[in-house]
Design an enzyme around this catalytic site. Structure first.
Site, PDB file in Angstrom:
ATOM      1  N   GLY A   8       0.875  -1.118  -0.081  1.00 51.65           N
ATOM      2  CA  GLY A   8       0.095  -0.084   0.159  1.00 51.65           C
ATOM      3  C   GLY A   8       0.869   1.195   0.070  1.00 51.65           C
ATOM      4  N   SER A  19      -4.087   5.020   0.590  1.00 52.17           N
ATOM      5  CA  SER A  19      -5.006   4.696   1.626  1.00 52.17           C
ATOM      6  C   SER A  19      -4.683   3.470   2.368  1.00 52.17           C
ATOM      7  CB  SER A  19      -6.439   5.020   1.216  1.00 52.17           C
ATOM      8  OG  SER A  19      -6.651   3.832   0.249  1.00 52.17           O
ATOM      9  N   GLU A  32     -10.527  -1.232  -4.510  1.00 51.45           N
ATOM     10  CA  GLU A  32      -9.872  -0.320  -5.185  1.00 51.45           C
ATOM     11  C   GLU A  32     -10.159  -0.211  -6.755  1.00 51.45           C
ATOM     12  OE1 GLU A  32      -8.392   0.868  -3.145  1.00 51.45           O
ATOM     13  OE2 GLU A  32      -7.894  -0.619  -1.475  1.00 51.45           O
TER      14      GLU A  32
HETATM   15  C1  BEZ Z   1      -2.874   2.034  -2.020  1.00 55.67           C
HETATM   16  O1  BEZ Z   1      -1.563   1.502  -2.154  1.00 55.67           O
HETATM   17  O2  BEZ Z   1      -2.960   2.321  -0.934  1.00 55.67           O
HETATM   18  C2  BEZ Z   1      -3.933   1.938  -2.943  1.00 55.67           C
HETATM   19  C3  BEZ Z   1      -3.796   2.083  -4.385  1.00 55.67           C
HETATM   20  C4  BEZ Z   1      -4.712   2.123  -5.232  1.00 55.67           C
HETATM   21  C5  BEZ Z   1      -6.068   2.030  -4.865  1.00 55.67           C
HETATM   22  C6  BEZ Z   1      -6.121   2.194  -3.369  1.00 55.67           C
HETATM   23  C7  BEZ Z   1      -5.329   2.046  -2.418  1.00 55.67           C
END
Ligand code: BEZ
Length: 233
Positions: free
Chosen positions: A21, A24, A111
């Protein structure tokens, strides 16, 4: 969700499911993880260049959230923030083996909106957490409909400041990301995120001052305790 894309140079698949991540997910973890490790990936640049119609904006007024760009592609662009750290810091989560299918389904719903699945080596910050780990990462690539591309930084900050969606104000997403990155490691700051956070904080404080100046006089000065007691007698 589109097809998976496997990059060369990945650590071997050891049967575990790890998720990286960089947005978010850093402060809003997926369900059913049993390990959470701070660290980084290389070869990418993080930018607020993905439109959000479903979380931090609406289809008519999309907000802005982060995506990753391949560094070699980003270097061909003209960006107002023309430097970027070599490392994109974030958090890797290991999902419990018995919950992998459930979590993948949850993430595909959470996502979606332009992001596709990719795999990249993740480097734990602490040597004690071992060598690179094969992680799944969601990326909004430049060919997706929600990709916005380079924007004037002040216009981007103002856009984030104004945008709201079902998951809350866009400004909360930006400031949560900024705070989460500051907390990961002494090296995990990202100038693009920090500059935008400073700009929206300035916009918020200007608005607060304007509202205070416009407020009716009775709200400006609270009465002293003595004055209140005098009134109540
Ligand atoms: C993340 O890596 O936190 C993330 C990436 C794409 C969509 C939502 C979260």
């Amino acid at each position: 969700m589109s097809t998976s894309q496997v990059q060369n140079g990945l650590p071997p698949d050891n049967g575990e499911f790890w998720l990286f991540g960089y947005g978010s997910l850093i402060w809003k973890p997926p369900p059913h993880f049993d390990r959470r490790i701070p660290g980084f990936v290389t070869g990418y640049v993080r930018r607020f260049w993905q439109a959000s119609q479903d979380h931090r904006g609406t289809p008519t007024n999309p907000g802005r959230v982060v995506t990753l760009l391949e560094r070699s592609y980003w270097e061909t662009l003209t960006d107002h923030h023309d430097t970027a750290p070599d490392r994109v810091w974030g958090t890797a989560y290991r999902i419990r083996a018995d919950k992998v299918d459930e979590v993948k389904e949850y993430l595909d719903i959470r996502e979606i909106n332009g992001y596709t699945i990719h795999y990249t080596p993740f480097h734990p910050a602490a040597a004690a957490d071992g060598g690179p780990i094969r992680t799944l990462v969601y990326i909004g690539t430049p060919d997706n409909d929600q990709f916005v591309g380079p924007q004037d930084v002040q216009a981007l900050a103002e856009h984030i400041y104004r945008s709201h969606g079902p998951s809350g104000p866009n400004i909360d997403y930006l400031l949560s990301l900024h705070d989460a990155l500051e907390g990961l490691s002494p090296e995990s700051g990202d100038e693009h995120v920090t500059d935008l956070a400073q700009r929206v904080r300035l916009l918020a404080s200007r608005t607060a001052k304007t509202l205070a100046n416009d407020a009716p006089h009775e709200f400006k000065q609270a009465k002293s305790v003595e004055e209140q007691e005098e009134t109540e007698k």
